[in-house]
Design a protein around this motif. Structure first.
Motif, PDB file in Angstrom:
ATOM      1  N   LEU A  61      41.232  32.177  38.150  1.00 10.06           N
ATOM      2  CA  LEU A  61      41.724  32.156  36.780  1.00 10.06           C
ATOM      3  C   LEU A  61      40.596  32.024  35.766  1.00 10.06           C
ATOM      4  N   GLU A  62      39.498  31.413  36.186  1.00 13.88           N
ATOM      5  CA  GLU A  62      38.384  31.185  35.267  1.00 13.88           C
ATOM      6  C   GLU A  62      37.328  32.282  35.351  1.00 13.88           C
ATOM      7  N   ALA A  63      37.458  33.177  36.315  1.00 13.95           N
ATOM      8  CA  ALA A  63      36.429  34.209  36.502  1.00 13.95           C
ATOM      9  C   ALA A  63      36.543  35.285  35.425  1.00 13.95           C
ATOM     10  N   PRO A  64      35.497  35.463  34.618  1.00  9.55           N
ATOM     11  CA  PRO A  64      35.551  36.481  33.564  1.00  9.55           C
ATOM     12  C   PRO A  64      35.483  37.906  34.123  1.00  9.55           C
ATOM     13  N   LYS A  65      34.854  38.040  35.285  1.00  9.18           N
ATOM     14  CA  LYS A  65      34.695  39.363  35.883  1.00  9.18           C
ATOM     15  C   LYS A  65      34.755  39.231  37.398  1.00  9.18           C
ATOM     16  N   ILE A  66      35.464  40.162  38.028  1.00  3.27           N
ATOM     17  CA  ILE A  66      35.590  40.133  39.481  1.00  3.27           C
ATOM     18  C   ILE A  66      34.911  41.365  40.042  1.00  3.27           C
ATOM     19  N   SER A  67      34.247  41.209  41.197  1.00  2.00           N
ATOM     20  CA  SER A  67      33.578  42.348  41.819  1.00  2.00           C
ATOM     21  C   SER A  67      34.579  43.441  42.147  1.00  2.00           C
ATOM     22  N   ARG A  68      34.223  44.689  41.841  1.00  2.00           N
ATOM     23  CA  ARG A  68      35.110  45.814  42.078  1.00  2.00           C
ATOM     24  C   ARG A  68      34.890  46.439  43.460  1.00  2.00           C
ATOM     25  N   THR A  69      33.988  45.880  44.232  1.00  2.00           N
ATOM     26  CA  THR A  69      33.643  46.496  45.520  1.00  2.00           C
ATOM     27  C   THR A  69      34.305  45.801  46.706  1.00  2.00           C
ATOM     28  N   GLU A  70      35.049  44.753  46.460  1.00  2.00           N
ATOM     29  CA  GLU A  70      35.661  43.996  47.550  1.00  2.00           C
ATOM     30  C   GLU A  70      37.034  44.557  47.922  1.00  2.00           C
ATOM     31  N   ASP A  71      37.514  44.145  49.100  1.00  2.00           N
ATOM     32  CA  ASP A  71      38.876  44.462  49.514  1.00  2.00           C
ATOM     33  C   ASP A  71      39.741  43.251  49.145  1.00  2.00           C
ATOM     34  N   TYR A  72      40.725  43.482  48.286  1.00  2.00           N
ATOM     35  CA  TYR A  72      41.520  42.362  47.765  1.00  2.00           C
ATOM     36  C   TYR A  72      42.888  42.240  48.420  1.00  2.00           C
ATOM     37  N   THR A  73      43.069  42.886  49.555  1.00  2.00           N
ATOM     38  CA  THR A  73      44.371  42.841  50.215  1.00  2.00           C
ATOM     39  C   THR A  73      44.795  41.418  50.547  1.00  2.00           C
ATOM     40  N   GLU A  74      43.936  40.668  51.204  1.00  2.00           N
ATOM     41  CA  GLU A  74      44.274  39.305  51.604  1.00  2.00           C
ATOM     42  C   GLU A  74      44.473  38.409  50.394  1.00  2.00           C
ATOM     43  N   LEU A  75      43.628  38.586  49.384  1.00  2.00           N
ATOM     44  CA  LEU A  75      43.749  37.774  48.173  1.00  2.00           C
ATOM     45  C   LEU A  75      45.106  38.023  47.501  1.00  2.00           C
ATOM     46  N   LEU A  76      45.501  39.287  47.426  1.00  2.00           N
ATOM     47  CA  LEU A  76      46.790  39.612  46.801  1.00  2.00           C
ATOM     48  C   LEU A  76      47.954  39.072  47.624  1.00  2.00           C
ATOM     49  N   ARG A  77      47.787  39.011  48.935  1.00  2.00           N
ATOM     50  CA  ARG A  77      48.844  38.433  49.765  1.00  2.00           C
ATOM     51  C   ARG A  77      48.988  36.937  49.510  1.00  2.00           C
ATOM     52  N   LEU A  78      47.864  36.277  49.303  1.00  2.00           N
ATOM     53  CA  LEU A  78      47.905  34.847  48.970  1.00  2.00           C
ATOM     54  C   LEU A  78      48.540  34.628  47.598  1.00  2.00           C
TER      55      LEU A  78
END
Length: 231
Positions: free
Chosen positions: A2-19
């Motif tokens: 929530l505090e991150a101003p910018k997130i890396s665009r090169t990662e796989d966010y599947t697991e994060l989105l599941r959480l």
């Protein structure tokens, strides 16, 4: 996150989105709000990159329109606004999900989604035609709950100036006269006030009959070409 101003665009966010989805479906409202805000932040940080993952959280997020608390609904609406504005998804891509709400067993779920669609159409007028074609207004305008009928009338009146009344002709056919009156009072009328809605077998009938009658009278009173006037 929530505090991150910018997130890396090169990662796989599947697991994060599941959480995040687990947070959204959590029965505790504070955790649900955190999950929804995470989606909103990711939409703003990742933009179109999030589009390949958004379907992981969309069903859970959309289902939260069943909530009654306005604070929750405000966050959900703001999150979808961020998803649309940042190219993560389009209104058209979830049109079928919106249309399915007509059959929801929860009355305030139907109300909440229709009210939200009104907001979406105001902000994204280009989606109006898709909404007019996809949503079953024939069911909504005859809903057993008056609050559902009222918000549906408001949505139709909002759509008519954009798409015309033709898409609603079948929905209006056979409708209770009181409901028709609600639709006509202000629907696309502008400064002229009441504007009759076109209905199958009704629209334009009076005008056509009047025009035919006038043409017939004109024909009877006008001498044929080449005819001589009486002396």
């Amino acid at each position: 996150l929530l505090e991150a101003p910018k997130i890396s665009r090169t990662e796989d966010y599947t697991e994060l989105l599941r959480l995040v989805r687990e947070l959204i479906t959590d029965p505790q409202m504070p955790l649900t709000m955190i999950g929804i805000r995470c989606v909103q932040k990711m939409a703003r940080s990742l933009g179109k990159q999030l589009s390949q993952y958004v379907r992981i959280v969309h069903p859970a997020l959309f289902d939260r329109f069943k909530e009654k608390k306005q604070s929750m609904l405000d966050v959900i609406q703001a999150t979808y606004a961020a998803l649309f504005a940042n190219g993560c998804m389009s209104v058209e891509s979830i049109a079928d999900d919106i249309a399915a709400v007509v059959d929801s067993k929860v009355p305030h779920h139907r109300v909440n989604v229709i009210v939200w669609v009104q907001q979406v159409v105001r902000e994204i007028p280009l989606c109006a035609a898709k909404m007019a074609r996809t949503i079953s207004f024939a069911k909504l305008l005859r809903d057993e709950k008056v609050e559902v009928r009222d918000v549906s009338v408001a949505l139709v009146r909002q759509l008519i100036p954009v798409v015309g009344d033709a898409p609603f002709a079948d929905a209006v056919a056979g409708l209770d006269p009181k409901m028709v009156a609600k639709l006509e009072n202000g629907a696309g009328a502008g400064a002229q006030g009441k504007q009759p809605l076109k209905r199958p077998g009704v629209a334009g009938t009076a005008t056509t009959t009047s025009s035919s009658s006038s043409a017939s009278k004109t024909s009877q009173n006008t001498p044929a070409a080449g005819a001589m006037s009486p002396p």
